[in-house]
Design a protein around this motif. Structure first.
Motif, PDB file in Angstrom:
ATOM      1  N   THR A  65       0.853  -1.179   0.000  1.00 58.05           N
ATOM      2  CA  THR A  65       0.000   0.000   0.000  1.00 58.05           C
ATOM      3  C   THR A  65       0.893   1.235   0.000  1.00 58.05           C
ATOM      4  OG1 THR A  65      -0.117   0.001   2.406  1.00 58.05           O
ATOM      5  CG2 THR A  65      -1.893  -1.133   1.238  1.00 58.05           C
ATOM      6  N   GLY A  66       0.335   2.363  -0.382  1.00 61.18           N
ATOM      7  CA  GLY A  66       1.109   3.593  -0.410  1.00 61.18           C
ATOM      8  C   GLY A  66       1.944   3.686  -1.665  1.00 61.18           C
ATOM      9  N   THR A  67       3.073   4.387  -1.553  1.00 61.68           N
ATOM     10  CA  THR A  67       3.965   4.609  -2.682  1.00 61.68           C
ATOM     11  C   THR A  67       5.115   3.613  -2.646  1.00 61.68           C
ATOM     12  OG1 THR A  67       3.405   6.946  -2.660  1.00 61.68           O
ATOM     13  CG2 THR A  67       5.389   6.320  -3.866  1.00 61.68           C
ATOM     14  N   PHE A  68       5.366   2.959  -3.765  1.00 66.54           N
ATOM     15  CA  PHE A  68       6.442   1.967  -3.885  1.00 66.54           C
ATOM     16  C   PHE A  68       7.403   2.448  -4.960  1.00 66.54           C
ATOM     17  CE2 PHE A  68       8.370  -1.987  -5.339  1.00 66.54           C
ATOM     18  CZ  PHE A  68       8.672  -2.595  -4.125  1.00 66.54           C
ATOM     19  N   ARG A  69       8.688   2.556  -4.627  1.00 62.08           N
ATOM     20  CA  ARG A  69       9.699   3.001  -5.596  1.00 62.08           C
ATOM     21  C   ARG A  69      10.674   1.875  -5.880  1.00 62.08           C
ATOM     22  NH1 ARG A  69      12.028   7.995  -7.574  1.00 62.08           N
ATOM     23  NH2 ARG A  69      14.095   7.501  -8.367  1.00 62.08           N
ATOM     24  N   VAL A  70      11.014   1.717  -7.169  1.00 62.66           N
ATOM     25  CA  VAL A  70      11.986   0.713  -7.588  1.00 62.66           C
ATOM     26  C   VAL A  70      13.107   1.423  -8.334  1.00 62.66           C
ATOM     27  CG1 VAL A  70      12.375  -1.341  -9.009  1.00 62.66           C
ATOM     28  CG2 VAL A  70      10.203  -1.068  -7.799  1.00 62.66           C
ATOM     29  N   ASP A  71      14.346   1.199  -7.890  1.00 66.94           N
ATOM     30  CA  ASP A  71      15.522   1.677  -8.613  1.00 66.94           C
ATOM     31  C   ASP A  71      16.401   0.504  -9.022  1.00 66.94           C
ATOM     32  OD1 ASP A  71      15.137   4.499  -8.714  1.00 66.94           O
ATOM     33  OD2 ASP A  71      15.582   4.598  -6.584  1.00 66.94           O
ATOM     34  N   GLY A  72      16.101  -0.680  -8.523  1.00 61.71           N
ATOM     35  CA  GLY A  72      16.834  -1.892  -8.849  1.00 61.71           C
ATOM     36  C   GLY A  72      16.044  -2.748  -9.824  1.00 61.71           C
ATOM     37  N   GLY A  99       8.796 -10.124 -11.277  1.00 57.43           N
ATOM     38  CA  GLY A  99       7.537 -10.506 -10.659  1.00 57.43           C
ATOM     39  C   GLY A  99       6.529  -9.394 -10.857  1.00 57.43           C
ATOM     40  N   ASN A 100       5.372  -9.571 -10.292  1.00 60.26           N
ATOM     41  CA  ASN A 100       4.296  -8.606 -10.450  1.00 60.26           C
ATOM     42  C   ASN A 100       4.249  -7.663  -9.251  1.00 60.26           C
ATOM     43  OD1 ASN A 100       3.550  -9.970 -12.833  1.00 60.26           O
ATOM     44  ND2 ASN A 100       2.374 -11.440 -11.637  1.00 60.26           N
ATOM     45  N   ILE A 101       3.867  -6.408  -9.502  1.00 61.32           N
ATOM     46  CA  ILE A 101       3.762  -5.417  -8.440  1.00 61.32           C
ATOM     47  C   ILE A 101       2.338  -4.869  -8.420  1.00 61.32           C
ATOM     48  CG2 ILE A 101       4.537  -3.189  -7.559  1.00 61.32           C
ATOM     49  CD1 ILE A 101       7.208  -3.663  -8.996  1.00 61.32           C
ATOM     50  N   GLU A 102       1.754  -4.860  -7.228  1.00 65.39           N
ATOM     51  CA  GLU A 102       0.435  -4.268  -7.026  1.00 65.39           C
ATOM     52  C   GLU A 102       0.553  -3.305  -5.851  1.00 65.39           C
ATOM     53  OE1 GLU A 102      -4.001  -5.640  -5.631  1.00 65.39           O
ATOM     54  OE2 GLU A 102      -2.788  -7.083  -6.756  1.00 65.39           O
ATOM     55  N   THR A 103       0.298  -2.015  -6.104  1.00 71.41           N
ATOM     56  CA  THR A 103       0.452  -0.990  -5.076  1.00 71.41           C
ATOM     57  C   THR A 103      -0.459   0.187  -5.390  1.00 71.41           C
ATOM     58  OG1 THR A 103       2.104   0.308  -3.851  1.00 71.41           O
ATOM     59  CG2 THR A 103       2.404   0.138  -6.239  1.00 71.41           C
ATOM     60  N   ASP A 104      -0.475   1.193  -4.511  1.00 72.15           N
ATOM     61  CA  ASP A 104      -1.289   2.379  -4.763  1.00 72.15           C
ATOM     62  C   ASP A 104      -0.633   3.263  -5.821  1.00 72.15           C
ATOM     63  OD1 ASP A 104      -3.289   1.724  -2.896  1.00 72.15           O
ATOM     64  OD2 ASP A 104      -2.098   2.556  -1.263  1.00 72.15           O
ATOM     65  N   TRP A 105       0.650   3.607  -5.611  1.00 69.00           N
ATOM     66  CA  TRP A 105       1.422   4.440  -6.531  1.00 69.00           C
ATOM     67  C   TRP A 105       2.753   3.768  -6.771  1.00 69.00           C
ATOM     68  CZ3 TRP A 105      -1.066   8.405  -8.740  1.00 69.00           C
ATOM     69  CH2 TRP A 105      -2.216   8.874  -8.106  1.00 69.00           C
ATOM     70  N   LEU A 106       3.198   3.711  -8.020  1.00 69.90           N
ATOM     71  CA  LEU A 106       4.456   3.050  -8.368  1.00 69.90           C
ATOM     72  C   LEU A 106       5.366   4.026  -9.100  1.00 69.90           C
ATOM     73  CD1 LEU A 106       6.226   0.486  -8.574  1.00 69.90           C
ATOM     74  CD2 LEU A 106       4.991  -0.065 -10.681  1.00 69.90           C
ATOM     75  N   VAL A 107       6.605   4.134  -8.609  1.00 68.89           N
ATOM     76  CA  VAL A 107       7.612   4.977  -9.246  1.00 68.89           C
ATOM     77  C   VAL A 107       8.778   4.081  -9.636  1.00 68.89           C
ATOM     78  CG1 VAL A 107       9.179   6.931  -8.976  1.00 68.89           C
ATOM     79  CG2 VAL A 107       6.940   6.966  -7.841  1.00 68.89           C
ATOM     80  N   GLN A 111      14.375  -1.854 -13.450  1.00 69.38           N
ATOM     81  CA  GLN A 111      13.988  -2.845 -14.450  1.00 69.38           C
ATOM     82  C   GLN A 111      12.900  -3.708 -13.831  1.00 69.38           C
ATOM     83  OE1 GLN A 111      16.950  -5.083 -16.520  1.00 69.38           O
ATOM     84  NE2 GLN A 111      18.468  -3.455 -16.340  1.00 69.38           N
ATOM     85  N   LEU A 112      11.743  -3.741 -14.478  1.00 67.73           N
ATOM     86  CA  LEU A 112      10.643  -4.580 -14.032  1.00 67.73           C
ATOM     87  C   LEU A 112      10.356  -5.601 -15.114  1.00 67.73           C
ATOM     88  CD1 LEU A 112       8.257  -5.411 -12.235  1.00 67.73           C
ATOM     89  CD2 LEU A 112       6.926  -3.578 -13.325  1.00 67.73           C
ATOM     90  N   LYS A 113      10.461  -6.872 -14.735  1.00 70.62           N
ATOM     91  CA  LYS A 113      10.111  -7.966 -15.642  1.00 70.62           C
ATOM     92  C   LYS A 113       8.877  -8.629 -15.047  1.00 70.62           C
ATOM     93  CE  LYS A 113      14.886  -8.520 -16.973  1.00 70.62           C
ATOM     94  NZ  LYS A 113      16.097  -9.288 -16.858  1.00 70.62           N
ATOM     95  N   GLY A 114       7.718  -8.102 -15.401  1.00 70.19           N
ATOM     96  CA  GLY A 114       6.457  -8.576 -14.857  1.00 70.19           C
ATOM     97  C   GLY A 114       5.396  -7.514 -15.052  1.00 70.19           C
ATOM     98  N   ASP A 115       4.231  -7.755 -14.477  1.00 71.85           N
ATOM     99  CA  ASP A 115       3.110  -6.838 -14.626  1.00 71.85           C
ATOM    100  C   ASP A 115       3.027  -5.906 -13.425  1.00 71.85           C
ATOM    101  OD1 ASP A 115       2.585  -8.258 -16.918  1.00 71.85           O
ATOM    102  OD2 ASP A 115       0.984  -9.454 -16.028  1.00 71.85           O
ATOM    103  N   ALA A 116       2.430  -4.736 -13.640  1.00 67.85           N
ATOM    104  CA  ALA A 116       2.246  -3.772 -12.557  1.00 67.85           C
ATOM    105  C   ALA A 116       0.824  -3.242 -12.587  1.00 67.85           C
ATOM    106  CB  ALA A 116       3.239  -2.628 -12.691  1.00 67.85           C
ATOM    107  N   SER A 117       0.284  -3.031 -11.389  1.00 68.63           N
ATOM    108  CA  SER A 117      -1.060  -2.502 -11.248  1.00 68.63           C
ATOM    109  C   SER A 117      -1.052  -1.479 -10.119  1.00 68.63           C
ATOM    110  CB  SER A 117      -2.026  -3.646 -10.923  1.00 68.63           C
ATOM    111  OG  SER A 117      -3.317  -3.157 -10.696  1.00 68.63           O
ATOM    112  N   ALA A 118      -1.573  -0.257 -10.398  1.00 69.34           N
ATOM    113  CA  ALA A 118      -1.578   0.804  -9.392  1.00 69.34           C
ATOM    114  C   ALA A 118      -2.558   1.890  -9.797  1.00 69.34           C
ATOM    115  CB  ALA A 118      -0.175   1.395  -9.248  1.00 69.34           C
ATOM    116  N   ARG A 119      -2.766   2.852  -8.910  1.00 72.25           N
ATOM    117  CA  ARG A 119      -3.563   4.028  -9.266  1.00 72.25           C
ATOM    118  C   ARG A 119      -2.792   4.872 -10.266  1.00 72.25           C
ATOM    119  NH1 ARG A 119      -4.966   7.017  -3.928  1.00 72.25           N
ATOM    120  NH2 ARG A 119      -5.556   8.614  -5.424  1.00 72.25           N
ATOM    121  N   GLY A 120      -1.498   5.070 -10.009  1.00 77.65           N
ATOM    122  CA  GLY A 120      -0.652   5.848 -10.893  1.00 77.65           C
ATOM    123  C   GLY A 120       0.729   5.241 -10.990  1.00 77.65           C
ATOM    124  N   ILE A 121       1.328   5.305 -12.184  1.00 74.13           N
ATOM    125  CA  ILE A 121       2.649   4.702 -12.412  1.00 74.13           C
ATOM    126  C   ILE A 121       3.511   5.701 -13.177  1.00 74.13           C
ATOM    127  CG2 ILE A 121       3.912   2.793 -13.479  1.00 74.13           C
ATOM    128  CD1 ILE A 121       1.302   1.130 -13.259  1.00 74.13           C
TER     129      ILE A 121
END
Length: 128
Positions: A26-33, A37-45, A51-61
């Protein structure tokens, strides 16, 4: 883009980090590495080194790095100049900066207005 409730960064994958598996946050999730896999969060940065190898679902990306997978946002997807997306995107608002790479398909839906639905129901009640 961020409201006062989501300004605080709550989860983070650092530059030299690698994570394999699905993430639900929940909340804001940041990835720099790197995340496989898949990411499900409120906000994704996704930062420029992400590098994301998978699906992402959020309010805003926000995408500054690379995504190999499908992404879905209920509010907005923003691909920055150094961002790269290879996959399908579904959102209501899409912003692609000059220099960004998008190889895939996008589907956009209009944001539904509750006011219109309420007015339509009121007319039905008045007639019926």
């Amino acid at each position: 883009m961020f409201s006062k409730n989501t300004e605080k960064l709550e989860s983070f994958v650092g530059v030299n980090s690698y994570f394999k598996g699905d993430i639900k946050s929940t909340g804001t999730f940041r990835v720099d590495g790197t995340v496989e896999g898949n990411i499900e969060t409120d906000w994704l940065v996704l930062g420029e080194t992400a590098q994301l190898k998978g699906d992402a679902s959020a309010r805003g990306i926000i995408i500054g790095g690379r995504v190999d997978g499908n992404i879905k946002a209920t509010e907005i997807i923003e691909i920055k100049a150094k961002g790269e997306v290879r996959g399908e995107m579904t959102t209501t608002k899409l912003s692609v900066a000059e220099g960004a790479i998008f190889d895939g398909r996008s589907t956009m839906h209009r944001a539904e207005s509750n006011v219109v639905e309420l007015q339509a129901e009121e007319r039905k009640k008045a007639k019926g």
